[in-house]
Design an enzyme around this catalytic site. Structure first.
Site, PDB file in Angstrom:
ATOM      1  N   TRP A  68       0.816  -1.231   0.000  1.00  0.00           N
ATOM      2  CA  TRP A  68       0.000   0.000   0.000  1.00  0.00           C
ATOM      3  C   TRP A  68       0.842   1.271   0.000  1.00  0.00           C
ATOM      4  CZ3 TRP A  68      -4.662  -0.949   3.898  1.00  0.00           C
ATOM      5  CH2 TRP A  68      -5.574  -1.803   3.271  1.00  0.00           C
ATOM      6  N   LYS A  69       2.145   1.127   0.187  1.00  0.00           N
ATOM      7  CA  LYS A  69       3.053   2.293   0.254  1.00  0.00           C
ATOM      8  C   LYS A  69       2.516   3.301   1.270  1.00  0.00           C
ATOM      9  CE  LYS A  69       4.532   1.177  -4.360  1.00  0.00           C
ATOM     10  NZ  LYS A  69       5.062   1.585  -5.630  1.00  0.00           N
TER      11      LYS A  69
ATOM     12  N   HIS B 265      12.792  -2.398  -0.871  1.00  0.00           N
ATOM     13  CA  HIS B 265      12.008  -1.909  -2.006  1.00  0.00           C
ATOM     14  C   HIS B 265      12.792  -0.784  -2.690  1.00  0.00           C
ATOM     15  CE1 HIS B 265       8.841   0.057  -4.293  1.00  0.00           C
ATOM     16  NE2 HIS B 265       8.176  -1.083  -4.219  1.00  0.00           N
TER      17      HIS B 265
ATOM     18  N   GLU C 174      11.578  -6.719  -9.168  1.00  0.00           N
ATOM     19  CA  GLU C 174      10.830  -5.551  -9.644  1.00  0.00           C
ATOM     20  C   GLU C 174      11.741  -4.653 -10.475  1.00  0.00           C
ATOM     21  OE1 GLU C 174       7.299  -4.445  -6.995  1.00  0.00           O
ATOM     22  OE2 GLU C 174       9.066  -3.821  -5.897  1.00  0.00           O
TER      23      GLU C 174
HETATM   24  P1  PGA Z   1       2.908  -0.734  -8.930  1.00  0.00           P
HETATM   25  O1  PGA Z   1       3.973  -0.808  -7.716  1.00  0.00           O
HETATM   26  O2  PGA Z   1       2.155  -2.029  -8.925  1.00  0.00           O
HETATM   27  O3  PGA Z   1       2.031   0.440  -8.589  1.00  0.00           O
HETATM   28  O4  PGA Z   1       3.693  -0.527 -10.183  1.00  0.00           O
HETATM   29  C1  PGA Z   1       4.664  -1.991  -7.474  1.00  0.00           C
HETATM   30  C2  PGA Z   1       5.600  -1.853  -6.318  1.00  0.00           C
HETATM   31  O5  PGA Z   1       6.162  -0.766  -6.094  1.00  0.00           O
HETATM   32  O6  PGA Z   1       5.823  -2.813  -5.563  1.00  0.00           O
END
Ligand code: PGA
Length: 253
Positions: A11-12, A96, A166
């Site tokens: 969710w950041k 991250h 990622e």
């Molecule tokens: P996103 O983010 O799905 O909005 O591209 C992925 C993440 O930062 O883990």
């Protein structure tokens, strides 16, 4: 388990209120029909962890997005691994790219991985290149992130870790990496772990993909891309889209 998928929502720094956090989480809970094919995890901001953990008969697991890299001490504003373990969170996102951008190093990330393992919390170690070059230097960078992130992690414990690949350029973008390239990276990461541990057969460490995952591209990423799961940002902020992705993953038995 070949077909078992791990679907993680990051969710950041969202949402802005507890009311909204509760609404989204309970929406996901209500629609999530637990089956053995999928583990669903939501990683909210720290302030929402305790109330979400307390939801009775919860099926969706709850994880944190970060932890401080020292066990104890005077560190104003930080949260320790013991506090997270005491809450009984199940997962912890580590390294991250948005935290790496704020100055987090492979060494600090490694400390967090070790702290999590020691406290029986599953680390989700994020790796990924910022840009791609034709000479393939980015592959060396990914291997280095793995090598340094896993430093001191035993062969047995590497199977208790989740890796999230990622590519930084796909995070927050409109399009994800294509499934063919994701598959290549899954193979590369498996092979790198084999090299690092000087073993013959790949470990069962799950490798997730993250970066612009949505309900349309997730099927290809999980099938052709052969990802063991997904790390999802924006599309985890709405119960509907997150549940759509879970349903697609559950159908892949
Ligand atoms: P996103 O983010 O799905 O909005 O591209 C992925 C993440 O930062 O883990």
């Amino acid at each position: 388990m070949k077909n078992h998928k791990i679907i993680v929502g990051n969710w950041k720094m969202n949402p802005a209120s507890w009311k909204q956090a509760e609404k989204t989480f309970t929406g996901i809970e209500a629609g999530f029909k637990k089956n053995k094919n999928v583990t669903a995890v939501i990683c909210p901001p720290f302030v929402y962890l305790a109330p979400l953990i307390k939801i009775p008969r919860r099926k969706v697991m709850v994880g944190a997005q970060n932890v401080f890299h020292e066990l104890k001490g005077s560190f104003t504003g930080e949260v320790s691994i013991e506090m997270l373990a005491d809450l009984k969170i199940s997962h912890l996102i580590v390294g991250h790219s948005e935290r790496r951008k704020l100055g987090e190093s492979n060494e600090t990330i490694n400390k967090k991985v070790l702290l999590a393992l020691k406290n029986k919390i599953t680390p989700i170690l994020c790796i990924g290149e910022t840009t791609r070059d034709e000479e393939g230097q980015y592959l060396a960078l990914i291997k280095e992130q793995l090598q340094k992130g896993l430093f001191g992690v035993s062969k047995a414990d590497v199977e208790k870790i989740i890796i999230a690949y990622e590519p930084v350029w796909a995070i927050g973008a409109t399009e994800a990496m294509n499934a063919h390239d994701i598959h290549q990276m899954m193979i590369f990461i498996k092979k790198s772990i084999v090299d690092i541990y000087k073993i013959k057969t790949p470990t069962s460490t799950p490798i997730l993909y993250g970066g612009a995952v949505d309900p349309i591209n997730c099927h290809g990423i999980l099938t052709d891309g052969e990802a063991d799961g997904l790390l999802i940002g924006r599309q985890s902020l709405e119960a509907k889209s997150f549940l759509e992705i879970i349903t697609i993953a559950q159908a892949l038995s």
